[in-house]
Enzyme design. Sequence first.
Site, PDB file in Angstrom:
ATOM      1  N   CYS A  58       0.803  -1.220   0.000  1.00 47.24           N
ATOM      2  CA  CYS A  58       0.000   0.000   0.000  1.00 47.24           C
ATOM      3  C   CYS A  58       0.839   1.275   0.000  1.00 47.24           C
ATOM      4  CB  CYS A  58      -0.950   0.000   1.193  1.00 47.24           C
ATOM      5  SG  CYS A  58      -2.147  -1.359   1.166  1.00 47.24           S
ATOM      6  N   HIS A 218      -3.221   7.331   2.140  1.00 52.59           N
ATOM      7  CA  HIS A 218      -3.580   5.981   1.724  1.00 52.59           C
ATOM      8  C   HIS A 218      -4.954   5.656   2.293  1.00 52.59           C
ATOM      9  CE1 HIS A 218      -3.848   1.723   1.353  1.00 52.59           C
ATOM     10  NE2 HIS A 218      -3.587   1.488   2.619  1.00 52.59           N
ATOM     11  N   ASN A 248      -9.753   0.254  -0.966  1.00 48.36           N
ATOM     12  CA  ASN A 248      -8.301   0.337  -0.788  1.00 48.36           C
ATOM     13  C   ASN A 248      -7.649  -0.336  -1.988  1.00 48.36           C
ATOM     14  OD1 ASN A 248      -5.632  -0.143  -0.144  1.00 48.36           O
ATOM     15  ND2 ASN A 248      -6.038  -0.971   1.903  1.00 48.36           N
TER      16      ASN A 248
END
Length: 328
Positions: A58, A218, A248
Site C-alpha cells: 500500500c 492511503h 483500498n
Amino acid sequence: GLIAAQRALDAAGIEATDLGMIVYASFTPSQMIPGDHCVMAEDLGAQGVPVFQLVAACAGSIYALSTAYSMVAAGMYDHVLVVGTETISPILNFTDPITSIIFGDGAGAAVVSRRDGSEGGGMYPPYMTFKYSPRNIKLANSNIPIDVASFPDREITPGVPLVEQALVEMESGPNVLRTAVTEMSGATATALGFDRKDLRRKTPELMALLENARIVPHQANGRILDGLADKLKVSREQVTRTIYKFGNISAASNLLALDFAFRNGNLARRLDDEGKVIEVYEQPEHKIKAGELVLLPSIGGGYLIGCAGFIAEKHLTELAPVLDPAEQ
C-alpha cells in the site's frame, strides 16, 4: 495502469517518449518476465524508456514517488512517470469480510518533472521509513490464478513442491488502527521537517503548515482516516476520502485519491438515524486549490511507511473531472 499513465502524461503535457524513466508499483503482477511493467511501457509507446516494478504494497505509490523525486533532483531525468496499479480481487478470500470488503482494483499515475523557474509550486523531499511487522498484512506468494492450459504438458514429479494460490490475509483491531494512525501522522510531520514530538507538543510552526494543508492519505479504511485527521489536528474535510467508492487499491491508493481531489473534490457519506449509509456523494467544493500544501502519507504491509508533499500548481487545479465508466 495504461489508462492512468496516459491521463498523467496528458495532464503533464508531455509524450511517452519524453520520459526518462517509469516506476511501476504493484504487488499483484500477472507475470514476472516480461513483467506487466514492460507490457504497459510498450503499449504506452515509451520506446527506449527504462522501466521497473517496485513492490511496497500500500506504500507503493509513495516509495515510487520518492524514487522519481530522487532521479529528477539528481539531474538524471527531466520527467519520471509513476504508476500504481493493482488487481487485488483474484487474491481475496471472499469468506473473510475483514479483507474482502475493503480492497478494490484500479490504478493511478503521476509525472514528476524538472522545470526551470518557479510558478509557486514544487515537491518537498519525500520521507520513507520501515517498521517490521510480519503479521499486519500477508500474502505468501504473488501468483495470480492462471489456466493450467497455459503451462506445458508435464508429469508431476515426486518431491517437487507445487505453489498453491495464496490469498491476502490482514489483521484487524485496535493495534493495526493505532499503528496506521501513529505512523502516517509521524511521517507527515517528518516530511515537513518536524517530528512526532512537535506534533504532540503542537509546535506552532508545524500546526500553521497543517492548518490549511490538504491531506491525501492511503485509503486504508474510514476509521483510520478519521484517526489521522484527529492526530494531525486538522478538520476531517481536509482529508481526501475515496475509500467510500473505490476501496483500498494499495499502490494505486494515494495516486487515485490525489487525482480525484484535483478533478472531483472529495467524497462524503449521508447516514440515516441508525448510522447506516444511505448515500455517497461528491463534494466539488473541496477540490485542491492552487498554492495549497498537499501531503500524501501512506503505510503498507511490512510496515513500509512514507509521505510525499508538494505545493499545488494552477494547471493541476484545472483538470477536467473524470466521469464514471458508465458515463464515458
